[in-house]
Design a protein around this motif. Structure first.
Motif, PDB file in Angstrom:
ATOM      1  N   GLN A 102       0.941  -1.190  -0.055  1.00 15.78           N
ATOM      2  CA  GLN A 102       0.118   0.114   0.178  1.00 15.78           C
ATOM      3  C   GLN A 102       0.688   1.155  -0.146  1.00 15.78           C
ATOM      4  OE1 GLN A 102      -2.317  -0.372   3.577  1.00 15.78           O
ATOM      5  NE2 GLN A 102      -0.755   0.932   4.809  1.00 15.78           N
ATOM      6  N   GLN A 103       0.280   2.370  -0.861  1.00 18.58           N
ATOM      7  CA  GLN A 103       0.958   3.526  -0.787  1.00 18.58           C
ATOM      8  C   GLN A 103       0.590   4.523   0.514  1.00 18.58           C
ATOM      9  OE1 GLN A 103       0.463   6.275  -4.035  1.00 18.58           O
ATOM     10  NE2 GLN A 103       2.665   6.597  -4.252  1.00 18.58           N
ATOM     11  N   ASN A 104       1.410   4.866   1.240  1.00 15.04           N
ATOM     12  CA  ASN A 104       1.377   5.797   2.254  1.00 15.04           C
ATOM     13  C   ASN A 104       1.018   7.254   1.905  1.00 15.04           C
ATOM     14  OD1 ASN A 104       1.658   3.519   4.032  1.00 15.04           O
ATOM     15  ND2 ASN A 104       3.691   4.198   4.550  1.00 15.04           N
ATOM     16  N   GLN A 107       3.313   9.195   0.087  1.00 13.09           N
ATOM     17  CA  GLN A 107       3.675   8.453  -1.114  1.00 13.09           C
ATOM     18  C   GLN A 107       4.868   7.506  -1.160  1.00 13.09           C
ATOM     19  OE1 GLN A 107       1.830   9.806  -3.771  1.00 13.09           O
ATOM     20  NE2 GLN A 107       1.280  10.888  -1.959  1.00 13.09           N
ATOM     21  N   TYR A 109       5.862   3.486  -0.542  1.00 12.19           N
ATOM     22  CA  TYR A 109       5.286   2.373  -0.656  1.00 12.19           C
ATOM     23  C   TYR A 109       5.639   1.276   0.702  1.00 12.19           C
ATOM     24  CZ  TYR A 109       3.273   2.935  -5.237  1.00 12.19           C
ATOM     25  OH  TYR A 109       2.317   3.741  -6.134  1.00 12.19           O
ATOM     26  N   HIS A 110       4.534   0.574   1.238  1.00 11.42           N
ATOM     27  CA  HIS A 110       4.703  -0.038   2.455  1.00 11.42           C
ATOM     28  C   HIS A 110       4.578  -1.648   1.994  1.00 11.42           C
ATOM     29  CE1 HIS A 110       3.543  -1.032   7.055  1.00 11.42           C
ATOM     30  NE2 HIS A 110       4.545  -1.958   6.455  1.00 11.42           N
ATOM     31  N   TYR A 119       9.837  -0.525   3.425  1.00 10.86           N
ATOM     32  CA  TYR A 119       9.371   0.843   2.914  1.00 10.86           C
ATOM     33  C   TYR A 119      10.270   1.261   1.749  1.00 10.86           C
ATOM     34  CZ  TYR A 119       6.851   1.014   7.053  1.00 10.86           C
ATOM     35  OH  TYR A 119       5.724   0.913   8.230  1.00 10.86           O
ATOM     36  N   HIS A 121      10.626   4.046  -1.981  1.00  5.86           N
ATOM     37  CA  HIS A 121      10.146   5.064  -2.646  1.00  5.86           C
ATOM     38  C   HIS A 121       9.316   4.501  -3.991  1.00  5.86           C
ATOM     39  CE1 HIS A 121      11.677   8.224  -0.271  1.00  5.86           C
ATOM     40  NE2 HIS A 121      12.976   7.764  -0.282  1.00  5.86           N
ATOM     41  N   SER A 122       9.982   3.503  -4.725  1.00  3.13           N
ATOM     42  CA  SER A 122       9.646   2.965  -5.799  1.00  3.13           C
ATOM     43  C   SER A 122       9.624   1.439  -5.725  1.00  3.13           C
ATOM     44  CB  SER A 122      10.725   3.382  -6.934  1.00  3.13           C
ATOM     45  OG  SER A 122      10.542   4.643  -7.265  1.00  3.13           O
ATOM     46  N   LEU A 285       0.071   2.406 -11.158  1.00  7.25           N
ATOM     47  CA  LEU A 285       0.462   3.153  -9.813  1.00  7.25           C
ATOM     48  C   LEU A 285       1.610   4.048  -9.924  1.00  7.25           C
ATOM     49  CD1 LEU A 285       0.127  -0.318  -7.825  1.00  7.25           C
ATOM     50  CD2 LEU A 285      -1.436   1.516  -7.872  1.00  7.25           C
ATOM     51  N   ASN A 287       5.400   5.116  -9.696  1.00  2.00           N
ATOM     52  CA  ASN A 287       6.495   4.757  -9.121  1.00  2.00           C
ATOM     53  C   ASN A 287       6.472   3.305  -8.963  1.00  2.00           C
ATOM     54  OD1 ASN A 287       7.496   7.555  -8.853  1.00  2.00           O
ATOM     55  ND2 ASN A 287       6.611   7.835  -7.050  1.00  2.00           N
ATOM     56  N   VAL A 288       5.368   2.582  -9.571  1.00  3.02           N
ATOM     57  CA  VAL A 288       5.615   1.135  -9.500  1.00  3.02           C
ATOM     58  C   VAL A 288       5.868   0.661 -10.963  1.00  3.02           C
ATOM     59  CG1 VAL A 288       4.264  -1.052  -9.253  1.00  3.02           C
ATOM     60  CG2 VAL A 288       4.111   0.899  -7.348  1.00  3.02           C
TER      61      VAL A 288
END
Length: 326
Positions: A102-104, A107, A109-110, A119, A121-122, A285, A287-288
């Protein structure tokens, strides 16, 4: 919040390793998460398998792929990827399955796994397709006698084996089990073997079918699998065959359920492509990214290791640019 890495890579196959190398070369912190063994898909290839591609075409990370023949074996490939992990000191976690993401609000990602939380960033999804076979969806497919993967011909010596499929894998498996002493029958949905079967395999299997060594039923599909027999339907109606093992070489597909679970959209028609920008490889999504053969969706014969070797560098450079902008 725990430490945030620049890039988390889901999948520790050749593409995931390539992305890790590219991240390392670009100065990005990274973590590769693999639910099985290193290059899990290759590990599950047939024990005596030889690649169709040359070792030169499979090289990544500017590291020579040494093989004793023109085309490397599974064993040589496993050794090659072990050397890459050691050479680049990649941050790799094996036997750690990604469960959800999930994205917090910030921004980031967890990532939730079977062993912990991370965690990033991408994120890169490099899960390939080999882990998800195309099922027959017939009664009895869950019997122990049914295999969707082939490892070694020895267990089938003296056994009645039904091979389902018409492409390279099915033809290769039919020949290998036949030469080791199995009584082999093939069930082919179409009117002939696939015209893309490798040129060094096709004449051999056609000759074995022609001389009756391997019995082939064309325009035939499986209705039911039973403990001691299989029920088939062909041009002349329904019939049964005595049977010990069913080797369903029906192909593979991306793990669409997993992609959807992450939040990646799938095109509903055609090749069922996971939604992504062909130029940047970024999904719906932010940065995915997708990398490797998973980008081709259901067209698993479109992309291979050798023509996706640039994906890692493409993604690493884009991630680095975005981090600089931030």
């Amino acid at each position: 919040m725990q430490n945030i890495v620049d890039l988390i890579i889901i999948g520790g196959g050749p593409t995931g390793i390539n992305c890790g190398i590219a991240a390392s070369e670009a100065g990005l912190s990274h973590l590769i998460l693999e639910k099985g063994v290193l290059v899990n898909s290759l590990y599950n290839f047939p024990v005596n398998m030889t690649f169709f591609s040359t070792s030169k075409l499979l090289e990544i990370g500017n590291t020579p792929f040494i093989s004793h023949g023109d085309k490397p074996t599974r064993r040589e490939a496993l050794e090659y990827y072990r050397r890459l992990i050691e050479k680049y000191k990649l941050n790799l976690h094996l036997f750690e399955e990604v469960l959800s993401m999930q994205q917090n609000a910030d921004q980031v990602y967890h990532i939730y796994t079977s062993k912990g939380d991370y965690y990033a960033h991408s994120v890169v999804v490099a899960t390939g397709f080999y882990d998800t076979p195309r099922l027959l969806n017939v009664p009895g497919e869950d019997l122990p006698k049914v295999k969707h993967y082939f490892d070694d011909p020895h267990p089938y010596v003296g056994q009645k084996v039904l091979v389902i499929g018409a492409r390279n894998s099915a033809c290769d498996v039919a020949l290998e089990t036949y030469y080791k002493g199995a009584e082999v029958t093939m069930a082919v949905r179409g009117e002939a073997l696939h015209d893309k079967v490798k040129y060094w395999i096709l004449p051999n299997i056609e000759n074995r079918i022609k001389d009756g060594s391997i019995k082939a039923y064309f325009n035939t599909h499986v209705l039911e699998i039973r403990p001691q027999e299989v029920v088939l339907e062909g041009p002349n109606g329904v019939f049964t065959l005595e049977n010990d093992f069913v080797l369903a070489m029906t192909g593979y597909q991306p793990n669409y359920a997993f992609l959807r679970k992450l939040g990646i959209e799938i095109e509903p028609e055609g090749d069922c492509l996971p939604v992504h920008d062909a130029e940047t490889l970024e999904t719906n999504l932010p940065n995915v990214y997708l990398a490797g053969v998973v980008c081709a969706g259901a067209r698993i014969n479109k992309l291979f290791i050798e023509n996706t070797r640039d994906h890692g560098e493409m993604i690493a450079q884009r991630v680095k640019e975005k981090l600089v902008e931030v």
